[in-house]
Design an enzyme around this catalytic site. Structure first.
Site, PDB file in Angstrom:
ATOM      1  CB  CYS A  95      -0.961   0.010   1.180  1.00  0.00           C
ATOM      2  SG  CYS A  95      -2.252  -1.229   1.006  1.00  0.00           S
TER       3      CYS A  95
HETATM    4  N1  LIG Z   1      -3.420  -5.367   1.594  1.00  0.00           N
HETATM    5  C1  LIG Z   1      -3.664  -4.407   2.479  1.00  0.00           C
HETATM    6  O1  LIG Z   1      -3.104  -4.382   3.571  1.00  0.00           O
HETATM    7  C2  LIG Z   1      -4.681  -3.328   2.178  1.00  0.00           C
HETATM    8  C3  LIG Z   1      -5.158  -2.518   3.220  1.00  0.00           C
HETATM    9  C4  LIG Z   1      -6.107  -1.534   2.933  1.00  0.00           C
HETATM   10  C5  LIG Z   1      -6.541  -1.345   1.622  1.00  0.00           C
HETATM   11  N2  LIG Z   1      -6.043  -2.130   0.626  1.00  0.00           N
HETATM   12  C6  LIG Z   1      -6.553  -1.928  -0.733  1.00  0.00           C
HETATM   13  O2  LIG Z   1      -7.523  -2.952  -0.986  1.00  0.00           O
HETATM   14  C7  LIG Z   1      -7.471  -3.347  -2.368  1.00  0.00           C
HETATM   15  C8  LIG Z   1      -7.191  -4.836  -2.465  1.00  0.00           C
HETATM   16  O3  LIG Z   1      -5.911  -5.074  -1.918  1.00  0.00           O
HETATM   17  P1  LIG Z   1      -5.393  -6.577  -1.607  1.00  0.00           P
HETATM   18  O4  LIG Z   1      -4.079  -6.431  -0.956  1.00  0.00           O
HETATM   19  O5  LIG Z   1      -6.472  -7.336  -0.945  1.00  0.00           O
HETATM   20  O6  LIG Z   1      -5.220  -7.111  -3.122  1.00  0.00           O
HETATM   21  P2  LIG Z   1      -4.796  -8.570  -3.589  1.00  0.00           P
HETATM   22  O7  LIG Z   1      -3.929  -8.389  -4.761  1.00  0.00           O
HETATM   23  O8  LIG Z   1      -4.311  -9.378  -2.421  1.00  0.00           O
HETATM   24  O9  LIG Z   1      -6.196  -9.225  -4.042  1.00  0.00           O
HETATM   25  C9  LIG Z   1      -6.915  -8.785  -5.123  1.00  0.00           C
HETATM   26  C10 LIG Z   1      -7.853  -9.931  -5.554  1.00  0.00           C
HETATM   27  O10 LIG Z   1      -8.712  -9.429  -6.575  1.00  0.00           O
HETATM   28  C11 LIG Z   1      -8.862 -10.454  -7.560  1.00  0.00           C
HETATM   29  N3  LIG Z   1      -9.297  -9.848  -8.813  1.00  0.00           N
HETATM   30  C12 LIG Z   1      -8.592  -9.112  -9.704  1.00  0.00           C
HETATM   31  N4  LIG Z   1      -9.371  -8.727 -10.710  1.00  0.00           N
HETATM   32  C13 LIG Z   1     -10.602  -9.207 -10.472  1.00  0.00           C
HETATM   33  C14 LIG Z   1     -11.833  -9.134 -11.147  1.00  0.00           C
HETATM   34  N5  LIG Z   1     -11.958  -8.453 -12.287  1.00  0.00           N
HETATM   35  N6  LIG Z   1     -12.896  -9.744 -10.615  1.00  0.00           N
HETATM   36  C15 LIG Z   1     -12.785 -10.448  -9.464  1.00  0.00           C
HETATM   37  N7  LIG Z   1     -11.648 -10.555  -8.762  1.00  0.00           N
HETATM   38  C16 LIG Z   1     -10.570  -9.936  -9.260  1.00  0.00           C
HETATM   39  C17 LIG Z   1      -7.503 -11.124  -7.619  1.00  0.00           C
HETATM   40  O11 LIG Z   1      -7.573 -12.409  -8.190  1.00  0.00           O
HETATM   41  C18 LIG Z   1      -7.119 -11.139  -6.129  1.00  0.00           C
HETATM   42  O12 LIG Z   1      -7.564 -12.310  -5.493  1.00  0.00           O
HETATM   43  C19 LIG Z   1      -6.414  -2.452  -3.007  1.00  0.00           C
HETATM   44  O13 LIG Z   1      -7.023  -1.328  -3.542  1.00  0.00           O
HETATM   45  C20 LIG Z   1      -5.531  -2.055  -1.838  1.00  0.00           C
HETATM   46  O14 LIG Z   1      -4.867  -0.841  -2.055  1.00  0.00           O
HETATM   47  C21 LIG Z   1      -5.133  -3.126   0.873  1.00  0.00           C
END
Ligand SMILES: NC(=O)c1ccc[n+]([C@@H]2O[C@H](COP(=O)([O-])OP(=O)(O)OC[C@H]3O[C@@H](n4cnc5c(N)ncnc54)[C@H](O)[C@@H]3O)[C@@H](O)[C@H]2O)c1
Length: 458
Positions: free
Chosen positions: A275
């Site tokens: 992030c």
């Molecule tokens: N990881 C963190 O600590 C955190 C904390 C707060 C906010 N965020 C935000 O949350 C969001 C997700 O982050 P994350 O770390 O969980 O991401 P990640 O990469 O771990 O997971 C994303 C998921 O989305 C799926 N995906 C992609 N395209 C898709 C589609 N078209 N339809 C359905 N599924 C789809 C992927 O297969 C994957 O499983 C981001 O915007 C990130 O900035 C992350």
């Protein structure tokens, strides 16, 4: 899956989506997770987490067994629910700007599915997105594919997520605050109602605002935290040049000032994770496009990037040339209790060590499978901390795993070729290591050529 009027769907089952899904299900709210990754979906359906996060596995197992959580690749699953959270990744594009392609595709697929649904549906953007994204990007796509105007039949909210990997479940169950950026009163009321049900009368502080402000809250939080880290690392680097000074003492003292606060004042190798870097780059890019260059955040990023060089410099000072030296890197994950290696400082350090000709062997209790996907055989991997440091010329501590804290000075002395230790996480007491060649970020040596003699505030 058990369904009631509060059933929800979550699109994107990564760190945020899966933890959110598991916690909703744990509160008795029927949840359908949707992801395009077939393998991931199959694993979740078996009640097994495809990522490491404390408590997640148990929670998932219980939720699947109780039929409160199901996973699918079929977007029509969303039509059986009343609210859909979008939690897909929003990575950096080449120029640092936010890449919204996953979010756009997920919205298209959701919109197509919702076209067949009757009755009100609320769409919630939980992914981190630059201000204006729900209104200018998600809204028109949804309207186009559902053939419904956002308003009385279709709600749209931003609801940024603040959980931290490593404590994600606890953070989701007990957040400091909830921020809802609503397109209208109806969608704000619906999401507030869902939150009330989730938190069972113990609703955390709730900020209801417009979507743009909600998104900026998320970026402002991450920019502030990242800047706090670069700030203390800057002080650490100054402390390190100053004989007898320990940044830990400085951090503890300034942290007692309520205006500053004690958290996020741990000097180290620089921030990592999926992030901070990505969000700062997106914010800088967004702001520059609007005509304002936020130089403070440029400096935050530059300081962070250069911190890896400081760590490698420390190793070089102990060893002289790094060429053909065996360097043991202890810890690969960007922080403890996760297998996430995205933007981990360990990778910046390993890259520089390799450039200088060092042979790197690394250990991490959780992150080696992920690291192998990126580094493959560019480095060696070990099965435990002691075999990592065996015969090494230098050990670099990169992640604050409890297991690494347990290593004793005698382990380094007996296993290493020469006990040169660079403690980039400051996990050891320098007093215990005074007989070894021990240096730590932010620890000024009393005698630059001799062993460490500075005592630390606990
Ligand atoms: N990881 C963190 O600590 C955190 C904390 C707060 C906010 N965020 C935000 O949350 C969001 C997700 O982050 P994350 O770390 O969980 O991401 P990640 O990469 O771990 O997971 C994303 C998921 O989305 C799926 N995906 C992609 N395209 C898709 C589609 N078209 N339809 C359905 N599924 C789809 C992927 O297969 C994957 O499983 C981001 O915007 C990130 O900035 C992350």
């Amino acid at each position: 899956m058990k369904r009631d009027t509060h059933s929800i769907s979550i699109i994107g089952l990564g760190y945020v989506g899966l933890c959110t899904a598991a916690t909703f299900a744990s509160r008795g709210i029927g949840t359908i997770g949707i992801d395009i990754d077939h393998e991931r979906v199959q694993q979740i359906r078996k009640g097994k987490a495809p990522l490491h996060e404390p408590q997640l596995d148990d929670m998932l197992k219980t939720a699947v067994k109780n039929k409160l959580l199901d996973a699918t690749t079929d977007f029509s699953g969303a039509t059986d629910t009343n609210t859909t959270f979008l939690t897909v990744g929003t990575p950096s594009g080449r120029d640092g700007s936010i890449d919204l392609s996953f979010l756009k595709q997920a919205t298209i697929d959701l919109g197509r599915a919702l076209r067949k649904k009757h009755g009100y549906h609320l769409v919630v953007v939980k992914s981190t997105v630059i201000p204006g994204t729900p209104t200018n990007i998600v809204n028109p796509i949804l309207e186009d594919f559902t053939k419904t105007k956002v308003g009385p039949s279709l709600g749209l909210c931003a609801n940024p997520e603040f959980l931290k990997e490593g404590t994600a479940i606890n953070d989701a169950l007990h957040p400091d605050k909830i921020v809802i950026g609503a397109s209208d009163k109806k969608s704000a009321d619906r999401l507030t109602g869902l939150c009330k049900r989730f938190y069972r009368g113990k609703l955390p502080p709730l900020i209801i605002t417009n979507p743009e402000s909600a998104e900026l809250v998320k970026y402002a939080s991450n920019a502030f935290l990242a800047t706090k880290i670069s700030f203390i690392n800057t002080i650490a680097n100054i402390a390190q040049q100053t004989p007898g000074v320990d940044v830990g003492t400085v951090a503890k003292a300034i942290g007692l000032d309520a205006r500053i606060g004690e958290l996020f004042l741990k000097a180290g190798p620089g921030y990592g994770g999926s992030c901070f870097h990505k969000d700062l780059q997106a914010l800088i890019n967004y702001s520059k496009k609007n005509g304002y260059n936020p130089v403070l955040f440029q400096a935050t990023e530059e300081t962070n990037e250069k911190q890896a060089t400081r760590i490698v410099d420390m190793a070089e000072k102990l060893l002289g040339s790094l060429s053909d030296k065996k360097v043991a890197v202890l810890g690969l994950a960007f922080k403890k209790d996760t297998d996430d290696i995205r933007e981990a400082a360990s990778f910046r350090v390993i890259g520089q060590l390799r450039k200088k000709g060092a042979q790197v062997i690394a250990y991490d209790p959780m992150a080696i499978p992920n690291a192998k996907k990126v580094l493959s055989d560019q480095i060696d991997y070990a099965n435990n901390p002691r075999s990592t440091i065996k015969g090494a010329d230098c050990a670099v501590i990169m992640t604050e795993w409890e297991q690494l804290r347990k290593l004793k000075p005698k382990d380094f002395r007996s296993y290493m070729k020469t006990p040169n230790i660079v403690d980039a996480r400051r996990i050891y007491d320098p007093e215990d290591f005074r007989e070894l060649n021990y240096v730590a970020v932010g620890l000024g040596q009393r005698n630059p050529t001799g062993p460490q003699q500075v005592s630390r505030v606990p």
